[in-house]
Enzyme design. Structure first.
Site, short mmCIF file in Angstrom:
data_model
loop_
_atom_site.label_atom_id
_atom_site.label_comp_id
_atom_site.label_asym_id
_atom_site.label_seq_id
_atom_site.Cartn_x
_atom_site.Cartn_y
_atom_site.Cartn_z
N ARG A 55 -10.66 0.93 7.69
CA ARG A 55 -10.28 -0.46 7.91
C ARG A 55 -11.46 -1.30 8.38
O ARG A 55 -11.31 -2.50 8.56
CB ARG A 55 -9.20 -0.52 9.01
CG ARG A 55 -7.78 -0.71 8.48
CD ARG A 55 -6.87 -0.49 9.66
NE ARG A 55 -5.60 -1.14 9.60
CZ ARG A 55 -4.47 -0.56 9.20
NH1 ARG A 55 -4.49 0.64 8.70
NH2 ARG A 55 -3.34 -1.20 9.29
N ARG B 109 -2.23 -8.80 13.45
CA ARG B 109 -2.69 -7.73 12.55
C ARG B 109 -3.27 -8.33 11.26
O ARG B 109 -4.25 -7.83 10.72
CB ARG B 109 -1.53 -6.76 12.26
CG ARG B 109 -1.20 -5.90 13.49
CD ARG B 109 0.22 -5.38 13.46
NE ARG B 109 0.47 -4.46 12.38
CZ ARG B 109 1.58 -4.45 11.66
NH1 ARG B 109 2.55 -5.31 11.91
NH2 ARG B 109 1.73 -3.58 10.70
N LYS C 279 0.82 -1.22 0.00
CA LYS C 279 0.00 0.00 0.00
C LYS C 279 0.85 1.27 0.00
O LYS C 279 0.59 2.19 -0.76
CB LYS C 279 -0.91 0.06 1.24
CG LYS C 279 -1.97 -0.99 1.32
CD LYS C 279 -2.96 -0.66 2.43
CE LYS C 279 -2.36 -0.59 3.81
NZ LYS C 279 -1.89 -1.86 4.37
P1 AMP Z 1 -0.21 0.39 9.52
O1 AMP Z 1 1.04 1.20 9.44
O2 AMP Z 1 -1.21 0.74 8.48
O3 AMP Z 1 0.06 -1.08 9.62
O4 AMP Z 1 -0.91 0.82 10.91
C1 AMP Z 1 -0.23 0.66 12.14
C2 AMP Z 1 -1.24 0.60 13.29
O5 AMP Z 1 -1.96 1.86 13.35
C3 AMP Z 1 -2.33 -0.44 13.16
O6 AMP Z 1 -1.88 -1.72 13.60
C4 AMP Z 1 -3.40 0.13 14.08
O7 AMP Z 1 -3.04 -0.02 15.44
C5 AMP Z 1 -3.31 1.64 13.75
N1 AMP Z 1 -4.20 2.02 12.64
C6 AMP Z 1 -3.85 2.44 11.39
N2 AMP Z 1 -4.92 2.71 10.64
C7 AMP Z 1 -6.00 2.48 11.40
C8 AMP Z 1 -7.40 2.55 11.19
N3 AMP Z 1 -7.93 2.94 10.02
N4 AMP Z 1 -8.22 2.24 12.23
C9 AMP Z 1 -7.73 1.85 13.42
N5 AMP Z 1 -6.42 1.72 13.69
C10 AMP Z 1 -5.55 2.03 12.69
#
Ligand code: AMP
Length: 231
Positions: free
Chosen positions: A88, A171, A13
Site C-alpha cells: 500500500r 482511509r 479488489k
Molecule cells: P482493507 O480490508 O484492505 O480495507 O484493510 C483494512 C485495514 O487493515 C486497513 O485500514 C489498515 O489498517 C490495515 N491494512 C491492510 N493492508 C495493509 C497494508 N498493506 N499496510 C498497512 N496496513 C494495512
C-alpha cells in the site's frame, strides 16, 4: 505467477481477487482479511495491529510484511499468489521486491482498479459483510435473497467497524495520497495494468484478463482459456 491488486476501498479488489484466483489457480491473499483474522484470534500481532485498523490507519510495515511473506512461502497446490491490499506504500513495494528476489519469485503484474471517489463512497455506504465468513454484499447493488442474511452461510450481515463515514473518508485519503503512488512505481517497471473498475464485476474481470494477456504474463497460466477472454 504472482499478481498485485490495488485500488481504493470499495474498488472491487476482493471480488476480482476471488475471480482471478479461481481462473488462474492462484492463492488469494487479502492483507485486511489476514489482519482481521489475527485480531479476531487475539494473537500478539493482532493485538498490536488492532488500534491502527480500528482508526483506519496503516499498520506498521514490520507487522504486515512478515504476515504476507509467510503466505508467499506456503502456496499449497497453487502456482502463485494474488496480493489484495498489499503493498500500500512505496516502502512496502520495495520490501516486497527485495523479498521475492530472495524467495526466487517475481511480481508479474500490478493491477490498479480505478473507481471515482463518489462511486466508492456510494458502494461503501451500502457494503455489509457476513458475521461468520466475511462474505461481501451490497444492499443496493448486490443484495442477499433474505434481507441482511448471508446467502452462503445464513449468518447476519453487519457493517465493518471501519466502514463508518468518517473512517471511510480517512482511509480513502490515505489511498489517494499514498497508495496511488504505486501507479508510477509499477509503471516504471513495466508491470502496471490500469483498469477502469467502474463496471460490472464480470466486465472488469474480462478487461483484466485481456490486459494480462497483452502484457504476456498469461502464458502457461493455470487455466487453459485464460488468454481467450478478451474485451
Ligand atoms: P482493507 O480490508 O484492505 O480495507 O484493510 C483494512 C485495514 O487493515 C486497513 O485500514 C489498515 O489498517 C490495515 N491494512 C491492510 N493492508 C495493509 C497494508 N498493506 N499496510 C498497512 N496496513 C494495512
Amino acid at each position: 505467477m504472482n499478481l498485485i491488486l490495488f485500488g481504493a476501498q470499495g474498488s472491487g479488489k476482493g471480488t476480482q481477487s476471488q475471480l482471478l484466483a479461481e481462473h488462474l489457480r492462484l492463492k488469494p491473499c487479502s492483507s485486511g482479511d489476514l489482519l482481521r483474522e489475527a485480531i479476531g484470534q487475539g494473537t500478539s500481532l493482532g493485538q498490536e495491529a488492532k488500534p491502527y485498523v480500528e482508526r483506519g490507519d496503516l499498520v506498521p510495515d514490520d507487522l504486515i510484511v512478515g504476515l504476507i511473506l509467510e503466505q508467499m512461502r506456503d502456496l499449497g497446490d497453487r502456482t502463485g499468489i494474488i496480493l489484495d491490499g498489499f503493498p500500500r506504500t512505496i516502502p512496502q513495494a520495495q520490501r516486497l521486491d527485495a523479498s521475492v528476489t530472495v524467495l526466487r519469485q517475481r511480481i508479474d503484474a500490478a493491477i490498479y482498479l480505478e473507481v471515482p471517489r463518489q462511486v466508492l463512497l456510494d458502494r461503501l455506504a451500502y457494503r455489509y459483510v457476513c458475521e461468520k465468513a466475511g462474505h461481501v454484499w451490497n444492499l443496493k447493488t448486490h443484495p442477499p435473497r433474505v434481507d441482511r442474511i448471508c446467502d452462503f452461510d445464513g449468518s447476519p450481515l453487519i457493517q465493518r467497524s471501519d466502514d463508518t463515514e468518517a473512517k471511510i473518508a480517512h482511509r480513502l485519503d490515505i489511498f489517494f495520497n499514498e497508495t496511488i503512488r504505486l501507479i508510477d512505481y509499477y509503471a516504471a517497471r513495466g508491470k502496471l495494468v490500469h483498469i477502469n473498475g467502474n463496471n460490472a464485476p464480470e466486465t472488469v474481470n474480462q478487461h483484466i484478463l485481456a490486459a494480462l494477456g497483452q502484457l504476456g504474463v498469461l502464458e502457461g497460466a493455470g487455466h487453459p482459456h485464460a488468454q481467450a477472454s478478451g474485451q
